[in-house]
Design an enzyme around this catalytic site. Structure first.
Site, mmCIF file in Angstrom:
data_model
loop_
_atom_site.group_PDB
_atom_site.id
_atom_site.type_symbol
_atom_site.label_atom_id
_atom_site.label_comp_id
_atom_site.label_asym_id
_atom_site.label_seq_id
_atom_site.Cartn_x
_atom_site.Cartn_y
_atom_site.Cartn_z
ATOM 1 N N GLU A 287 65.852 -2.020 42.459
ATOM 2 C CA GLU A 287 66.778 -1.703 43.546
ATOM 3 C C GLU A 287 67.987 -2.640 43.525
ATOM 4 O OE1 GLU A 287 65.085 0.290 47.406
ATOM 5 O OE2 GLU A 287 65.390 -1.818 47.823
ATOM 6 N N HIS A 308 44.902 0.376 26.205
ATOM 7 C CA HIS A 308 44.165 1.546 25.734
ATOM 8 C C HIS A 308 44.831 2.845 26.178
ATOM 9 C CE1 HIS A 308 40.708 -0.870 24.295
ATOM 10 N NE2 HIS A 308 41.293 -1.735 25.120
ATOM 11 N N LYS A 422 67.289 10.941 51.289
ATOM 12 C CA LYS A 422 67.027 11.053 52.736
ATOM 13 C C LYS A 422 67.927 12.127 53.347
ATOM 14 C CE LYS A 422 65.909 6.186 53.293
ATOM 15 N NZ LYS A 422 66.363 4.930 53.815
HETATM 16 O O1 PA5 Z 1 64.750 -3.290 50.060
HETATM 17 C C1 PA5 Z 1 65.069 -2.435 50.851
HETATM 18 O O2 PA5 Z 1 66.059 -2.542 51.582
HETATM 19 C C2 PA5 Z 1 64.258 -1.157 51.032
HETATM 20 O O3 PA5 Z 1 63.265 -1.002 50.105
HETATM 21 C C3 PA5 Z 1 63.609 -1.159 52.399
HETATM 22 O O4 PA5 Z 1 62.749 -2.262 52.486
HETATM 23 C C4 PA5 Z 1 62.826 0.140 52.641
HETATM 24 O O5 PA5 Z 1 63.637 1.250 52.431
HETATM 25 C C5 PA5 Z 1 62.272 0.147 54.039
HETATM 26 O O6 PA5 Z 1 63.294 0.052 54.973
HETATM 27 P P1 PA5 Z 1 63.024 -0.347 56.465
HETATM 28 O O7 PA5 Z 1 62.441 -1.694 56.489
HETATM 29 O O8 PA5 Z 1 64.375 -0.294 57.117
HETATM 30 O O9 PA5 Z 1 62.084 0.675 57.038
#
Ligand code: PA5
Length: 447
Positions: A287, A308, A422
């Site tokens: 990310e 394996h 989303k």
């Molecule tokens: O690193 C990030 O920003 C994302 O992976 C969030 O942690 C994830 O989308 C969850 O978001 P939130 O904590 O707002 O529910």
């Protein structure tokens, strides 16, 4: 010490190739320290460990005590950065069979809100019907659909089974200070709550209450975890030489490999307890770096299990990969291979050896084979799986990620791409406010 051994990349990138990245690495560290790089409003994780107030740790431990005393099971509802960190630490430190064994001393920690599977939610809620359970609702934005949906179901079940008053005692929220549905609900219901600092993104939040509360409830020492991270923080500042700074060495070598055409990094463990640490690492690097059509693709395997299955691909598939092995020096328990008079399985040559000696030879043999097969190998050695060393490892990867992202030339602290699915999902489900997107999608689907 956590050691980063890069000797086994040198058939692929020279020591000079790695060294030539030093100026960029130093600049990246300075940008992080001075807060002058892209995404500088999300670098609160940098000194979180060294600055964690004792009062916050006291409050987390106090809340953990209440849930430990009142729950057989605690559900951590969260997704991405809001659950992977705690799961990684709890699994790395816990019993390998903790999902099966009901430990009398510690509540069982289960996870929800990280998928939208009806079967998962059915099976979980069925299991909980006979359990005294509590919930930690974790969402920075407070509006994530997966988490909100699971929490809605679990909150109702908890209130129905345990009554509103007890539910209020065993439901905790970890969310933004002011915004989001999770905050509104926590304030209205009077839940205990913790704040996720504004300047710490989800995937960097394991050392905030997001990670620390579930880890404390599971019975682990969060002070040692934070201490480990704080010690690694001190080792990875701009005043350390690059070769003495494990985060900088790691960031430099993976960028040198990337520039030489190695586009995929496989994080390897030889301890199944580290499976979720790899999941956490994949999110952290994926990310943070996968943007602007750039970035190493982070993958992971559990060895020797996956030797394996994926071993063939790694040995002889397309040569665009490198491996980073997390090697654990000392295991927690002792199991010796017994001698067998009949020796029908031919294993007497191992009799009297620790199973870990066999594992370590599998590790070394694999490294030699993969390097021979064209796979550069970075080896990160961790003395043992304890709170302190996991804390060090977590911080090393976080700092390495910040440095590496800047060397790559991206903002490692945003995630614009996560929103795309989303918008479509909301449009397809008819969420108010998404009418225009809905029309566009429906006409696209008709074609
Ligand atoms: O690193 C990030 O920003 C994302 O992976 C969030 O942690 C994830 O989308 C969850 O978001 P939130 O904590 O707002 O529910």
């Amino acid at each position: 010490m956590i050691k980063v051994d890069i000797s086994q990349v040198q058939n692929f990138v020279s020591a000079n190739d790695v060294k030539s990245l030093e100026p960029e690495v130093k600049e990246a560290i300075l940008k992080l320290e001075k807060g002058t790089g892209a995404g500088n409003d999300f670098i609160g994780w940098m000194d979180l460990a060294s600055k964690t107030p004792a009062s916050l740790l006291d409050e987390i431990e106090d809340t953990a005590r209440v849930l430990r005393e009142n729950c057989e099971v605690v559900i951590v509802a969260g997704i991405g950065g809001s659950y992977l960190g705690s799961r990684a630490v709890i699994e790395a430190l816990g019993n390998s069979l903790s999902q099966l064994i009901q430990d009398k001393k510690n509540p069982q920690i289960l996870f929800a809100g990280h998928n939208i599977s009806e079967d998962y939610l059915f099976e979980l809620t069925e299991y909980l019907k006979t359990k005294k359970f509590g919930i930690i609702n974790i969402s920075k934005s407070g509006t994530t659909t997966e988490t909100a949906l699971a929490f809605r179901l679990l909150k109702k079940q908890c209130e129905d089974q345990r009554g509103k008053d007890t539910a209020r005692k065993v439901i905790v929220a970890i969310t933004d200070a002011k915004r989001g549905a999770a905050r509104v609900c926590a304030d209205k219901e009077g839940y205990r709550s913790f704040i996720i600092p504004d300047n710490v993104g989800g995937r960097f939040s394991v050392l905030t209450p997001v990670g620390l509360l579930p880890i404390a409830i599971a019975g682990f020492d969060i002070r040692q975890l934070v201490k480990g991270a704080a010690d690694m923080e001190a080792l990875t500042t701009s005043s350390a030489k690059i070769e003495d700074n494990p985060a900088a060495t790691y960031a430099a070598v993976r960028n040198a490999l990337y520039r030489s055409g190695k586009k995929i990094e496989i994080l390897v463990n030889f301890q199944p307890k580290l499976h979720y640490l790899s999941e956490w690492w994949k999110q952290l690097y994926g990310e943070s770096e996968g943007k602007e059509n750039k970035g190493i693709f982070p993958a992971s395997v559990d060895f020797s299990t996956d030797l394996h299955s994926m071993g063939q691909w790694i040995q002889e598939g397309e040569r665009t990969i490198f491996e980073t092995v997390i090697s654990v020096d000392k295991v927690q328990h002792s199991v010796l291979v017994p001698r067998d008079e009949e020796n029908l399985d031919g294993l007497n040559f191992l009799a009297g050896k620790h199973v870990d000696e066999v594992n370590k030879m599998a590790e070394l043999g694999t490294q030699l084979a993969h390097v021979d097969g064209g796979v550069p190998n970075i080896r990160i050695t961790v003395p043992e799986l304890s709170e302190y060393w996991i804390g060090q490892l977590i911080y090393m990867f976080e700092k390495g990620c910040g440095i590496s992202g800047y060397v790559l030339g991206v903002n490692p602290f945003n995630q614009p791409g996560v929103e795309a699915y989303k918008k479509n999902m909301f449009a397809l489900l008819g969420k108010p406010g998404y009418e225009e997107d809905s029309k566009k999608i429906l006409s696209r689907l008709k074609k």
